[in-house]
Design a protein around this motif. Structure first.
Motif, PDB file in Angstrom:
ATOM      1  N   TRP A   1      14.607  -1.036   6.118  1.00 39.04           N
ATOM      2  CA  TRP A   1      15.816  -1.626   5.531  1.00 39.04           C
ATOM      3  C   TRP A   1      16.692  -0.631   4.794  1.00 39.04           C
ATOM      4  N   THR A   2      16.307   0.653   4.785  1.00 41.89           N
ATOM      5  CA  THR A   2      17.172   1.673   4.191  1.00 41.89           C
ATOM      6  C   THR A   2      17.892   2.511   5.236  1.00 41.89           C
ATOM      7  N   HIS A   3      17.300   2.699   6.408  1.00 41.12           N
ATOM      8  CA  HIS A   3      17.906   3.503   7.471  1.00 41.12           C
ATOM      9  C   HIS A   3      18.610   2.568   8.461  1.00 41.12           C
ATOM     10  N   PRO A   4      19.782   2.984   9.015  1.00 43.54           N
ATOM     11  CA  PRO A   4      20.489   2.127   9.988  1.00 43.54           C
ATOM     12  C   PRO A   4      19.634   1.793  11.217  1.00 43.54           C
ATOM     13  N   THR A   5      18.902   2.793  11.734  1.00 46.92           N
ATOM     14  CA  THR A   5      18.039   2.510  12.890  1.00 46.92           C
ATOM     15  C   THR A   5      16.923   1.533  12.529  1.00 46.92           C
ATOM     16  N   GLY A   6      16.398   1.679  11.333  1.00 47.72           N
ATOM     17  CA  GLY A   6      15.360   0.740  10.885  1.00 47.72           C
ATOM     18  C   GLY A   6      15.890  -0.683  10.765  1.00 47.72           C
ATOM     19  N   ARG A   7      17.106  -0.819  10.266  1.00 52.23           N
ATOM     20  CA  ARG A   7      17.707  -2.151  10.173  1.00 52.23           C
ATOM     21  C   ARG A   7      17.907  -2.761  11.551  1.00 52.23           C
ATOM     22  N   LEU A   8      18.350  -1.916  12.494  1.00 55.87           N
ATOM     23  CA  LEU A   8      18.526  -2.412  13.860  1.00 55.87           C
ATOM     24  C   LEU A   8      17.192  -2.854  14.465  1.00 55.87           C
ATOM     25  N   MET A   9      16.160  -2.039  14.243  1.00 55.51           N
ATOM     26  CA  MET A   9      14.835  -2.410  14.749  1.00 55.51           C
ATOM     27  C   MET A   9      14.306  -3.675  14.074  1.00 55.51           C
TER      28      MET A   9
ATOM     29  N   SER B   1       0.823  -1.218   0.000  1.00 49.71           N
ATOM     30  CA  SER B   1       0.000   0.000   0.000  1.00 49.71           C
ATOM     31  C   SER B   1       0.852   1.261   0.000  1.00 49.71           C
ATOM     32  N   THR B   2       1.818   1.338   0.920  1.00 51.19           N
ATOM     33  CA  THR B   2       2.693   2.527   1.015  1.00 51.19           C
ATOM     34  C   THR B   2       4.139   2.069   1.155  1.00 51.19           C
ATOM     35  N   PRO B   3       4.810   1.750   0.085  1.00 51.17           N
ATOM     36  CA  PRO B   3       6.183   1.224   0.179  1.00 51.17           C
ATOM     37  C   PRO B   3       7.171   2.222   0.778  1.00 51.17           C
ATOM     38  N   ASP B   4       7.005   3.529   0.524  1.00 48.99           N
ATOM     39  CA  ASP B   4       7.941   4.511   1.072  1.00 48.99           C
ATOM     40  C   ASP B   4       7.848   4.590   2.601  1.00 48.99           C
ATOM     41  N   TYR B   5       6.705   4.304   3.144  1.00 49.21           N
ATOM     42  CA  TYR B   5       6.510   4.398   4.599  1.00 49.21           C
ATOM     43  C   TYR B   5       7.290   3.310   5.346  1.00 49.21           C
ATOM     44  N   ILE B   6       7.318   2.108   4.805  1.00 46.33           N
ATOM     45  CA  ILE B   6       7.963   0.991   5.504  1.00 46.33           C
ATOM     46  C   ILE B   6       9.381   0.739   5.004  1.00 46.33           C
TER      47      ILE B   6
END
Length: 324
Positions: free
Chosen positions: A293-301, A284-289
């Protein structure tokens, strides 16, 4: 004169009474029967002691057989890679298995590298494909083979019992099972015949079934045959009781599986819910999620979430898998 007559009469009466007391009282009072019973018990006591001694000797033989089997199982408790390959029903050698695993690892390392992925991801994928996947496949094949063995073992034991009652020797009854049964019973009982044919006693050959099929039911079968070969006894009755025990264990396993299906379904839904939600959000909203996997904090989470989800699934699996 009268006194003398009275004295003689008294003495005669006393003598007659004494004689009657000596000869008639034991019979009338039951002392004779008591002495006869005591003598009979004294004669049968050695026979009773002999029977007790024979029972004690048989019990010691059974205990010795069980102790020997337990010590052998403890000594052979370490499962090697070759044993795992045999238990999975594969005819591969250890060298062939390692070569195939190495080829998988090299292929799964080269594909990410050629596609532009990092070396850490390539190493992780190569380790999973070369070490984890082959051993998981062995475990999967082993469990599937064990389930097929458990389904057919009670019927195989019943065939042996009917053969023994019909007058066939135990070895010939096992040959019937090896000839008419389906896999893996056919190959396992054929291995017993081959092992016995090279000179190993039949009881020990049946005990080695547990090494190729590490199940309590296979161990029960080996113990019954081994004890009967060493101590004697009614083999058909012992195997009949074993067949009943095997069927009761099968019923218990099916009952446990039916009772735990609700918990397994709940665990599957809970475990699949986060990936499904992620997929729907991505559609539905690929940019939101995409920040995961693009941001370091997001990868850690994302890594932390995967770790905690794996731990939760592992705990739920332990809670709903019962061993008996």
């Amino acid at each position: 004169m009268n006194l003398q007559t009275l004295a003689l009469a008294f003495m005669a009466a006393t003598a007659v009474g004494g004689i009657a007391w000596v000869f008639l009282y034991p019979t009338m009072s039951g002392e004779t029967k008591t002495e006869k019973r005591r003598a009979a018990f004294a004669r049968t006591a050695p026979a009773v002691r002999q029977v007790d001694r024979a029972q004690r000797s048989r019990r010691e033989q059974v205990e010795g057989s069980l102790r020997e089997i337990e010590q052998r199982s403890k000594r052979d408790s370490k499962v090697t890679l070759s044993n795992r390959i045999t238990q999975a029903g594969l005819s591969w050698s250890k060298k062939k298995f390692l070569i195939v695993s190495g080829i998988f690892a090299v292929v799964c390392f080269a594909v990410p590298i050629l596609s532009g992925a990092g070396p850490i991801a390539a190493l992780g994928l190569a380790f999973a494909a070369g070490f984890g996947l082959p051993r998981w496949l062995l475990s999967f094949l082993k469990k599937r083979r064990e389930k097929a063995f458990l389904r057919g073992l009670p019927d195989a034991v019943d065939v042996i019992v009917r053969g023994i009652k019909a007058g066939l020797p135990l070895f010939e009854s096992i040959k019937v099972v090896a000839a008419d049964s389906s896999e893996p019973l056919k190959s396992e009982f054929a291995a017993i015949i081959e092992t016995q044919a090279i000179g190993m006693p039949l009881g020990e050959a049946c005990s080695r079934l547990y090494e190729r099929m590490p199940l309590p039911e296979a161990n029960f079968f080996g113990i019954v045959i081994s004890i009967q070969q060493k101590s004697g006894g009614n083999l058909s009755e012992a195997l009949g009781n074993l067949s009943k025990v095997l069927r009761d264990r099968k019923k218990m396993a099916e009952k446990i599986q039916a009772m735990s299906m609700e918990a397994k379904a709940s665990a599957a839904i809970i475990g699949a819910l986060p990936p499904i939600v992620m997929l729907l959000v991505y559609l539905s909203t690929p940019d939101y999620i995409a920040l995961l996997w693009t941001h370091p904090t997001g990868r850690l989470m994302l890594a932390g979430s995967a770790l905690w989800m794996s731990a939760g699934i592992f705990v739920m699996k332990k809670m709903i898998n019962f061993d008996f």
